[in-house]
Design an enzyme around this catalytic site. Sequence first.
Site, PDB file in Angstrom:
ATOM      1  N   ILE A  56       0.821  -1.105  -0.003  1.00  0.00           N
ATOM      2  CA  ILE A  56      -0.106  -0.035   0.205  1.00  0.00           C
ATOM      3  C   ILE A  56       0.956   1.329  -0.042  1.00  0.00           C
ATOM      4  O   ILE A  56       1.544   1.547   1.181  1.00  0.00           O
ATOM      5  CB  ILE A  56      -0.939   0.017   1.396  1.00  0.00           C
ATOM      6  CG1 ILE A  56      -1.721  -1.352   1.334  1.00  0.00           C
ATOM      7  CG2 ILE A  56      -2.079   1.182   1.168  1.00  0.00           C
ATOM      8  CD1 ILE A  56      -2.451  -1.480   2.561  1.00  0.00           C
ATOM      9  N   PRO A  57       1.191   2.051  -1.302  1.00  0.00           N
ATOM     10  CA  PRO A  57       2.084   2.773  -1.301  1.00  0.00           C
ATOM     11  C   PRO A  57       1.773   4.234  -0.561  1.00  0.00           C
ATOM     12  O   PRO A  57       1.449   5.184  -1.381  1.00  0.00           O
ATOM     13  CB  PRO A  57       2.281   2.794  -2.662  1.00  0.00           C
ATOM     14  CG  PRO A  57       0.952   2.702  -3.416  1.00  0.00           C
ATOM     15  CD  PRO A  57       0.421   1.540  -2.450  1.00  0.00           C
ATOM     16  N   CYS A  58       1.699   4.231   0.553  1.00  0.00           N
ATOM     17  CA  CYS A  58       1.460   5.547   1.261  1.00  0.00           C
ATOM     18  C   CYS A  58       1.948   6.691   1.119  1.00  0.00           C
ATOM     19  O   CYS A  58       1.747   7.763   1.152  1.00  0.00           O
ATOM     20  CB  CYS A  58       0.869   5.179   2.757  1.00  0.00           C
ATOM     21  SG  CYS A  58       2.541   4.503   3.673  1.00  0.00           S
ATOM     22  N   HIS A  59       3.442   6.338   0.814  1.00  0.00           N
ATOM     23  CA  HIS A  59       4.387   7.529   0.408  1.00  0.00           C
ATOM     24  C   HIS A  59       4.016   8.322  -0.682  1.00  0.00           C
ATOM     25  O   HIS A  59       4.309   9.631  -0.785  1.00  0.00           O
ATOM     26  CB  HIS A  59       5.734   6.964   0.253  1.00  0.00           C
ATOM     27  CG  HIS A  59       5.908   6.041  -0.856  1.00  0.00           C
ATOM     28  ND1 HIS A  59       5.284   4.848  -1.060  1.00  0.00           N
ATOM     29  CD2 HIS A  59       6.377   6.555  -2.320  1.00  0.00           C
ATOM     30  CE1 HIS A  59       5.538   4.378  -2.373  1.00  0.00           C
ATOM     31  NE2 HIS A  59       6.175   5.427  -3.000  1.00  0.00           N
TER      32      HIS A  59
END
Length: 142
Positions: A56-59
């Site tokens: 989950i690429p929250c960046h």
Amino acid sequence: MGEFSDKVFEAVRKVPRGKVATYGQIARMIGSPRSARYVGYALRANPAPGIDPTSIPCHRIVFKDGRLTDGYAFGGPGEQRRLLEGEGIAFTEDGCVDLDACLWNGHAPASASASAGPSDADGAPTAPPPGFNWERELGEDG
């Protein structure tokens, strides 16, 4: 996690490599336009941060003005910028993401590949559900 967090994670997985979305954009996508702050709370508890296709690429989620979070939960303040720069994200002189160049339009990539991240199978826009009442949500219906 709860239903709200699950919706946030699903939406964030759709943001392709080399693009960013805002907390408010994710909130609108899941049908909760006044919940940008809660999107941030959900992402702070991200069970699978990272850049691989199952993460989950929250960046890739930033503030509406392109600022990065001061306390990126997964590696410290410089890590979010490092990850974004690694994906080719452009920054302005004041250290904000160049939203004119990098803001995701909310549509799945034309040719979804493993490097672009998950997307809708039919390439449909990732937007509020049909029949979503913006006037009611924004308190403009009288």
